[in-house]
Motif scaffolding. Structure first.
Motif, PDB file in Angstrom:
ATOM      1  N   VAL A   1       0.871  -1.184   0.000  1.00 48.68           N
ATOM      2  CA  VAL A   1       0.000   0.000   0.000  1.00 48.68           C
ATOM      3  C   VAL A   1       0.902   1.226   0.000  1.00 48.68           C
ATOM      4  CG1 VAL A   1      -1.801   1.250   1.238  1.00 48.68           C
ATOM      5  CG2 VAL A   1      -1.789  -1.259   1.260  1.00 48.68           C
ATOM      6  N   CYS A   2       0.670   2.132  -0.936  1.00 51.85           N
ATOM      7  CA  CYS A   2       1.577   3.277  -1.041  1.00 51.85           C
ATOM      8  C   CYS A   2       0.914   4.438  -1.766  1.00 51.85           C
ATOM      9  CB  CYS A   2       2.859   2.870  -1.772  1.00 51.85           C
ATOM     10  SG  CYS A   2       2.576   2.056  -3.369  1.00 51.85           S
ATOM     11  N   ARG A   3       1.530   5.609  -1.618  1.00 51.50           N
ATOM     12  CA  ARG A   3       1.079   6.777  -2.381  1.00 51.50           C
ATOM     13  C   ARG A   3       1.464   6.618  -3.850  1.00 51.50           C
ATOM     14  NH1 ARG A   3       0.095  11.912  -0.085  1.00 51.50           N
ATOM     15  NH2 ARG A   3       0.196  12.018   2.190  1.00 51.50           N
ATOM     16  N   THR A   4       2.732   6.265  -4.070  1.00 53.18           N
ATOM     17  CA  THR A   4       3.271   6.167  -5.423  1.00 53.18           C
ATOM     18  C   THR A   4       3.915   4.802  -5.619  1.00 53.18           C
ATOM     19  OG1 THR A   4       3.754   8.544  -5.358  1.00 53.18           O
ATOM     20  CG2 THR A   4       4.777   7.263  -7.114  1.00 53.18           C
ATOM     21  N   ASP A   5       3.539   4.118  -6.675  1.00 56.21           N
ATOM     22  CA  ASP A   5       4.075   2.796  -6.967  1.00 56.21           C
ATOM     23  C   ASP A   5       5.557   2.891  -7.344  1.00 56.21           C
ATOM     24  OD1 ASP A   5       4.205   0.126  -7.433  1.00 56.21           O
ATOM     25  OD2 ASP A   5       2.753   0.093  -9.068  1.00 56.21           O
TER      26      ASP A   5
END
Length: 220
Positions: A31-35
């Motif tokens: 889970v992240c803001r930016t891959d």
């Protein structure tokens, strides 16, 4: 196959833990803001565009996971900023509380139905959240937000014990990540190895503990 959900999994310590868990045969959900390409290489699923301080975003993660059983939840996303006494930016402090303190609680509560007896929750905290260990002052927002996370983690450990879910509060060490301008003493891989060892040792007998990744118990 066991499943791990890791927030802030696209780089640094989160990515290193994702890589090492995947190498051990875990199904990793990042889970992240930016891959990142590195995360895509090892994760079974990447849920990107997620701000863990946003309740609607967390609800989105919950819907995507559905009834997936989560054996390990690692609340890793964090924010480190500095404040100087006499010119403190209180918005900076609020931002650190949002991501360092409230987000781990929000994510854990949202995924309670995915956690079952035997599941584990690891909060990546900091020894800077130790009041007793504070010998240098400063870092008002980071210290306070991590101390509050420690209090929340302890309560979660007590509240979830009857459900067979163990909770740990883990300090990774001084790690060479972007958060500290890569000025740490150990690499993310070394930190991740220690953190995962502590998680492996976590059980209902030692739930609620506050440890350094090297295994040293830390003072509150």
């Amino acid at each position: 196959m066991k499943t791990a959900v890791i927030t802030g999994a696209n780089r640094g310590i989160g990515l290193a833990m994702a890589q090492q868990l995947a190498a051990k045969g875990w199904d990793v959900i990042g889970v992240c803001r930016t891959d990142s390409e590195e995360l895509e290489e090892v994760a079974g699923m990447v849920i990107s565009g997620i701000d863990v301080t946003d309740a609607e975003h967390i609800e989105q993660v919950k819907k995507i996971l559905g009834d997936t059983k989560v054996d390990l939840l690692i609340n890793n996303a964090g924010l480190l900023q500095d404040e100087q006494l006499g010119s403190i930016d209180y918005d900076s402090i609020r931002a650190q509380f949002e991501i360092n303190t409230l987000a781990p609680l929000m994510v854990t509560e949202a995924l309670l139905d995915n956690l079952t007896s035997g599941s584990k929750v690891a909060h990546i905290t900091s020894r800077m959240g130790s009041i007793e260990d504070n010998g240098s002052g400063g870092r008002y927002g980071y210290r306070a937000s991590k101390a509050a996370l420690n209090a929340i983690g302890k309560s979660l450990a007590l509240d979830l014990k009857d459900q067979g879910i163990a909770v740990a509060l883990l300090h990774p060490g001084y790690v060479q990540t972007r958060m500290v301008n890569f000025g740490g003493h150990i690499t993310p891989d070394e930190a991740a190895e220690g953190l995962l060892q502590r998680i492996e040792e976590l059980n209902l007998e030692n739930t609620g503990g506050f440890w350094h990744s090297n295994g040293e118990p830390l003072p509150w």
